[in-house]
Design an enzyme around this catalytic site. Sequence first.
Site, PDB file in Angstrom:
ATOM      1  N   ASP A  20      12.334  11.763 -10.731  1.00 26.86           N
ATOM      2  CA  ASP A  20      11.538  10.728 -10.064  1.00 26.86           C
ATOM      3  C   ASP A  20      10.204  11.364  -9.673  1.00 26.86           C
ATOM      4  O   ASP A  20      10.125  12.081  -8.666  1.00 26.86           O
ATOM      5  CB  ASP A  20      12.259  10.200  -8.811  1.00 26.86           C
ATOM      6  CG  ASP A  20      11.377   9.185  -8.067  1.00 26.86           C
ATOM      7  OD1 ASP A  20      11.827   8.614  -7.066  1.00 26.86           O
ATOM      8  OD2 ASP A  20      10.217   8.984  -8.499  1.00 26.86           O
ATOM      9  N   HIS A 135       7.889   7.319   8.056  1.00 27.04           N
ATOM     10  CA  HIS A 135       7.854   6.110   7.233  1.00 27.04           C
ATOM     11  C   HIS A 135       9.110   5.262   7.396  1.00 27.04           C
ATOM     12  O   HIS A 135       9.111   4.083   7.025  1.00 27.04           O
ATOM     13  CB  HIS A 135       7.715   6.461   5.745  1.00 27.04           C
ATOM     14  CG  HIS A 135       6.437   7.151   5.421  1.00 27.04           C
ATOM     15  ND1 HIS A 135       5.197   6.609   5.638  1.00 27.04           N
ATOM     16  CD2 HIS A 135       6.216   8.389   4.921  1.00 27.04           C
ATOM     17  CE1 HIS A 135       4.259   7.453   5.267  1.00 27.04           C
ATOM     18  NE2 HIS A 135       4.833   8.543   4.836  1.00 27.04           N
TER      19      HIS A 135
HETATM   20  C1  LIG Z   1       6.214  12.453   5.332  1.00 30.53           C
HETATM   21  C2  LIG Z   1       5.191  12.000   4.320  1.00 30.53           C
HETATM   22  O1  LIG Z   1       4.270  11.128   4.937  1.00 30.53           O
HETATM   23  O2  LIG Z   1       4.433  13.109   3.886  1.00 30.53           O
HETATM   24  C3  LIG Z   1       5.881  11.336   3.127  1.00 30.53           C
HETATM   25  C4  LIG Z   1       4.913  10.879   2.046  1.00 30.53           C
HETATM   26  C5  LIG Z   1       5.578   9.965   1.021  1.00 30.53           C
HETATM   27  C6  LIG Z   1       4.666   9.725  -0.171  1.00 30.53           C
HETATM   28  C7  LIG Z   1       5.276   8.698  -1.104  1.00 30.53           C
HETATM   29  N1  LIG Z   1       4.468   8.555  -2.311  1.00 30.53           N
HETATM   30  C8  LIG Z   1       4.495   9.729  -3.144  1.00 30.53           C
HETATM   31  C9  LIG Z   1       3.752   9.487  -4.459  1.00 30.53           C
HETATM   32  C10 LIG Z   1       3.698  10.790  -5.245  1.00 30.53           C
HETATM   33  N2  LIG Z   1       2.353  11.015  -5.705  1.00 30.53           N
HETATM   34 ZN   LIG Z   2       2.519  12.604   4.537  1.00 27.89          ZN
END
Ligand SMILES: CC(O)(O)CCCCCNCCCN
Ligand SMILES: [Zn+2]
Length: 669
Positions: A20, A135
């Site tokens: 993923d 989140h």
């Molecule tokens: C704790 C946090 O805020 O660092 C988690 C971030 C989730 C990012 C989801 N998208 C990721 C896309 C990959 N390019």
């Molecule tokens: Zn983050």
Amino acid sequence: MGTALVYDEEMTKYKLLWVDPACKIEVPERLTVSYEALVKNGLCQRCVSIPAREATEAEILLVHSEEYLEGVKKTPYMTLEDLKEFTLQYGDVYFHPNIYHCAKLAVGSALQLCDSVMTGKVRNGMALVRPPGHHSMRSAASGFCVFNNVAIAARYAKQKYGVKRVLIVDWDVHHGQGVQYCFEDDPSVLYFSWHRYEHQKFWPNLRESDYDNVGKEDGAGFNINVPWNKVGMKNSDYLSVFFHLLLPVAYEFCPELVLVCAGFDSAIGDPEGEMCASPDIFAHLTHLLMNLAGGKLCAVLEGGYNLTSLPQSVCQTVQTLLGDPPTRLSDLGAPCESALESLQCVRSAHRQYWSCLRQAAGLPDSHVSAKRIRSAGGEGERTEVGEEEKSAEEQAWPEPPQRVSPPVRCALVLPGGEAPPDGCEQISSREELHPLMLTKLREHFQSELDNCSALASLPSLMTLVEKMEKNEIRNGLAVVHSVTMAMMCVLQHVGDAPSSRTLVVCVGGGSVGSHAREDGKTLTVQISSEDTEKPTGKFYVPVHLKKGCGDASGFMQALLGLLLPLGYQYNPDLVLLVQMPNAGVCGGVWQQLVGVLQGFAQGHVLVLMQEGEQARVGPTASTLLGDPAPPLEHPLQAPLPEDVEAVETLRSRLQSDWSLLQNTGESTA
Ligand SMILES: CC(O)(O)CCCCCNCCCN
Ligand SMILES: [Zn+2]
């Protein structure tokens, strides 16, 4: 009191079991490299180690729904296919047979940290956890998060310790929508988040992450979103938001506990943030929050995906929590146009809720229309071509410099016979003053010099300064016969060094002597109720407050919105803090000033007081020793319109010389 570190390697024991691309950056090594860096830098050993624990179901239900918890409870027994199936209902998150266990440990770690701080076992601390939390929502996992660690900790602190006001600072580069949804109608929890937004083009692509989402109903004004509509934000962009938005509001809110969603994907090199702030910026962000809530600060790890900048940022944060002096930030430039426009939009959106953001009457209440921002987004942006072409992973940055803490933290020069407060070293030297110094003094202080005691403490003061220059002492306090004479001595001495820069902060009225020259070797900021005859210059900034230093909110506005930006941009080697005779500064504000100024010059702050102000010695010494300044009274009165006007006028006049003073976008000029 110490600094807690909560860590358990069990939280490294889950990972992505299938392909993923969105989730592959969230790896167990994030925790191991961070913890190992703390060990390698001798920081882990200086912390009070607090064990992690599993959160109870009741604690998880402080934020999450029963049905969500019931669902997650089943995941340990799921097959790989079931885990994939279960994961599909959420976005950018993955499940694993052991993630429920780790998610309970992550919440429990945050709560253990909370307990240690709230019971006074430690002053502050950090919890190194995964999965992250900000989140996750009441009934949904999201963005690598399963349970909302910090949101649960805030509810837990309110319930168990009766905390009335909690400030959550989310410096992770993503918007913690889960935290926002949890508290958006709750005026007892102020949620602040900056986040990469790019006009909703960046994940989680939510309209409600924009600056105009200020909270709902009773919570209006208690949700602050700062969208970054460009990547490449730097230290000066982050600091500007602290000086001109977060800190004034935080002081007005007067929290009893500060929780930090400490995500380090906002640092340089991170593939998610693509920002350009250096890891040592977190030393300063932490320092600037440490005098709130009487120092009660709990930092809980969120994001951070560059395995080089993440451990550096974690170490910078913990080292500041431990009380080590932050490194000096060099060549802070102007905040970029995009950051200024965001800052201005947020300030406008929140003006009606926070008196510290009230514009001076008559100044244009600049409504930068979103349309104008979209169009203006292009011009006036950073044009360094180099950085833009390099990917985040290809970015290079210097290792943060060593932050050495001198053997002596605080030394005092006191009038004869007085014993120094515990923890301070006393300096008294018999040497004579250098004849050239005497000559210089005679030129300016003929009358005082007849009084032999006038010179008494000056030789000791010079010894103190010399020891500071040799980094044998971090900071000091001298009680002298005449502060203006002592000031001249110190500036005469340090001024001889070729490239010395001294930030002189004079609290109270009176002539600051001719030393305030325009050669840049000193930058003097004088805060008083008097109109000084000396004209404002680039290196002499008289801040005239109607009620002088007696008015906490006026003083804090000058400190946060003027003195801090000036000081950070000037980047002095020494801070000379002078309490002028009869300054009338109120104790709480004085201690906040002594605390905050230690972020400059690697903590080399020298305080001068006049004999007769002895009452102030104890509290000043305790703050110089690293004790957090006590909270100001709540509620902080609104600053007087005249004071707002005075600070605003100075800011707009000086911002061309000192660009960190800027807090509005050009597009309204
Ligand atoms: C704790 C946090 O805020 O660092 C988690 C971030 C989730 C990012 C989801 N998208 C990721 C896309 C990959 N390019
Ligand atoms: Zn983050």
